[in-house]
Design a protein around this motif. Structure first.
Motif, PDB file in Angstrom:
ATOM      1  N   LEU A  14      12.645 -72.534 -40.222  1.00 14.84           N
ATOM      2  CA  LEU A  14      11.901 -71.302 -40.442  1.00 14.84           C
ATOM      3  C   LEU A  14      12.785 -70.090 -40.190  1.00 14.84           C
ATOM      4  CD1 LEU A  14       8.501 -71.955 -38.630  1.00 14.84           C
ATOM      5  CD2 LEU A  14       8.900 -71.830 -41.082  1.00 14.84           C
ATOM      6  N   ARG A  17      11.154 -64.315 -39.139  1.00 14.52           N
ATOM      7  CA  ARG A  17       9.878 -63.719 -39.546  1.00 14.52           C
ATOM      8  C   ARG A  17       8.785 -64.774 -39.665  1.00 14.52           C
ATOM      9  NH1 ARG A  17       8.706 -62.444 -45.567  1.00 14.52           N
ATOM     10  NH2 ARG A  17       8.477 -64.669 -45.327  1.00 14.52           N
ATOM     11  N   ASP A  18       9.109 -65.920 -40.273  1.00 12.72           N
ATOM     12  CA  ASP A  18       8.119 -66.977 -40.452  1.00 12.72           C
ATOM     13  C   ASP A  18       7.654 -67.540 -39.112  1.00 12.72           C
ATOM     14  OD1 ASP A  18       8.430 -66.529 -43.134  1.00 12.72           O
ATOM     15  OD2 ASP A  18       9.500 -68.402 -43.544  1.00 12.72           O
ATOM     16  N   SER A  19       8.569 -67.720 -38.180  1.00 13.66           N
ATOM     17  CA  SER A  19       8.153 -68.219 -36.870  1.00 13.66           C
ATOM     18  C   SER A  19       7.327 -67.167 -36.125  1.00 13.66           C
ATOM     19  CB  SER A  19       9.350 -68.680 -36.039  1.00 13.66           C
ATOM     20  OG  SER A  19      10.245 -67.627 -35.821  1.00 13.66           O
ATOM     21  N   MET A  53       2.234 -63.771 -47.205  1.00 11.91           N
ATOM     22  CA  MET A  53       3.368 -64.358 -46.474  1.00 11.91           C
ATOM     23  C   MET A  53       2.912 -65.574 -45.675  1.00 11.91           C
ATOM     24  SD  MET A  53       5.589 -60.970 -45.274  1.00 11.91           S
ATOM     25  CE  MET A  53       4.494 -60.585 -43.941  1.00 11.91           C
ATOM     26  N   VAL A  57       4.228 -69.451 -45.838  1.00 17.10           N
ATOM     27  CA  VAL A  57       4.793 -70.100 -44.650  1.00 17.10           C
ATOM     28  C   VAL A  57       4.115 -71.438 -44.392  1.00 17.10           C
ATOM     29  CG1 VAL A  57       5.042 -69.951 -42.136  1.00 17.10           C
ATOM     30  CG2 VAL A  57       5.541 -67.959 -43.552  1.00 17.10           C
ATOM     31  N   SER A  60       5.229 -74.589 -46.160  1.00 16.96           N
ATOM     32  CA  SER A  60       6.588 -75.103 -45.994  1.00 16.96           C
ATOM     33  C   SER A  60       6.643 -76.262 -45.008  1.00 16.96           C
ATOM     34  CB  SER A  60       7.525 -73.982 -45.527  1.00 16.96           C
ATOM     35  OG  SER A  60       7.340 -73.732 -44.161  1.00 16.96           O
ATOM     36  N   ALA A  63       7.384 -75.277 -41.437  1.00 20.40           N
ATOM     37  CA  ALA A  63       6.263 -74.790 -40.627  1.00 20.40           C
ATOM     38  C   ALA A  63       5.533 -75.957 -39.975  1.00 20.40           C
ATOM     39  CB  ALA A  63       5.304 -73.972 -41.487  1.00 20.40           C
TER      40      ALA A  63
END
Length: 98
Positions: A14, A17-19, A53, A57, A60, A63
């Motif tokens: 990740l 930003r995604d985390s 977003m 995420v 994925s 994730a």
């Protein structure tokens, strides 16, 4: 895949930003005020953009590895909302026959 290979392959981990998005979803109820205000404050994006977003995420594999229970819950919530919307949406053919 070794840890080194996973670190060098962007789709296996990740972004920061995604985390942060997943961490926010896990803990957002601890924020004071409405969720939309917290989204705007923390991510400087509109709620609509944030949810775009978030949906990307949670689709994925990275994730799922990061927080499988949270991602499963978020996917289930999204799927239920989509299902409920499709049930409420009138059939456009019925409108034309009136």
């Amino acid at each position: 895949m070794s840890e080194n290979e996973a670190a060098s392959h962007p789709s296996t981990r990740l972004s920061e930003r995604d985390s942060l998005i997943l961490d926010f979803e896990r803990e957002w109820t601890r924020h004071v005020g409405a969720k939309e205000e917290a989204i705007s404050s923390q991510f400087q994006v509109s709620s609509a953009r944030y949810y775009q977003m978030l949906n990307a995420v949670i689709d994925s594999p990275a994730a799922v590895r990061y927080d499988p229970m949270l991602v499963s819950r978020l996917r289930r919530t999204r799927d239920n909302r989509m299902r409920n919307r499709s049930v409420r949406t009138p059939d456009h053919n019925e409108e034309l026959t009136d």
